[in-house]
Design a protein around this motif. Structure first.
Motif, PDB file in Angstrom:
ATOM      1  N   CYS A 115       0.826  -1.221   0.000  1.00 20.84           N
ATOM      2  CA  CYS A 115       0.000   0.000   0.000  1.00 20.84           C
ATOM      3  C   CYS A 115       0.852   1.260   0.000  1.00 20.84           C
ATOM      4  N   ASP A 119       0.890  -0.149  -4.792  1.00 22.36           N
ATOM      5  CA  ASP A 119       0.611  -1.348  -5.579  1.00 22.36           C
ATOM      6  C   ASP A 119      -0.537  -2.115  -4.904  1.00 22.36           C
ATOM      7  N   PHE A 120      -1.753  -1.585  -5.094  1.00 24.94           N
ATOM      8  CA  PHE A 120      -2.914  -2.137  -4.416  1.00 24.94           C
ATOM      9  C   PHE A 120      -3.325  -3.492  -5.001  1.00 24.94           C
ATOM     10  N   ASP A 121      -3.025  -3.724  -6.267  1.00 30.32           N
ATOM     11  CA  ASP A 121      -3.352  -5.020  -6.873  1.00 30.32           C
ATOM     12  C   ASP A 121      -2.570  -6.142  -6.188  1.00 30.32           C
ATOM     13  N   LYS A 122      -1.284  -5.938  -5.990  1.00 33.08           N
ATOM     14  CA  LYS A 122      -0.483  -6.967  -5.284  1.00 33.08           C
ATOM     15  C   LYS A 122      -0.921  -7.066  -3.835  1.00 33.08           C
ATOM     16  N   LEU A 124      -3.890  -6.751  -2.722  1.00 36.89           N
ATOM     17  CA  LEU A 124      -5.085  -7.597  -2.689  1.00 36.89           C
ATOM     18  C   LEU A 124      -4.704  -9.058  -2.905  1.00 36.89           C
TER      19      LEU A 124
END
Length: 124
Positions: A115, A119-122, A124
């Motif tokens: 965060c 890199d919010f995708d990673k 998640l």
């Protein structure tokens, strides 16, 4: 006695002095254990010197001492704070390979690192 001295060095932020004390333990017929390694590793993580952390973790392996959950969490946090998330993920894999199960604190450290770099995708 050495753990007390190492903790005092940590409180005073005397990282190099603590490493010197740590290295001299053997001269007094004292073998470093996981706790003493963890104190030194935490100090270098707080300093941001992750290269030394990796050396210390390899040294643990060479002397037959295995990292525990504290070792991993402190190191993961250190790598994440320095923005080295690939190294942090590598530690997660190493944890798993050595049979150490991730807990909520380890997951939080990793999530916080992703965060912080956006890199919010990673994350998640």
């Amino acid at each position: 006695m050495f753990k007390v001295i190492l903790n005092l060095c940590r409180e005073a932020k005397l990282v190099n002095e603590a490493l010197g004390v740590f290295r001299n333990m053997r001269e007094f017929c004292c073998r470093p254990d996981t706790t003493s390694f963890n104190i030194i590793i935490r100090m270098f993580c707080e300093k941001g010197d992750m290269d030394v952390v990796l050396v210390l973790m390899k040294e643990m392996d060479l002397v037959g001492i295995y990292p525990d959950m504290i070792t991993y969490i402190v190191s993961i946090k250190g790598f994440c704070q320095m923005g080295h998330l690939e190294d942090a993920c590598g530690l997660v894999k190493l944890m798993h390979d050595q049979g150490c199960v991730m807990n909520v604190v380890a997951y939080y450290a990793l999530l916080d690192g992703f965060c912080k770099i956006g890199d919010f995708d990673k994350g998640l």
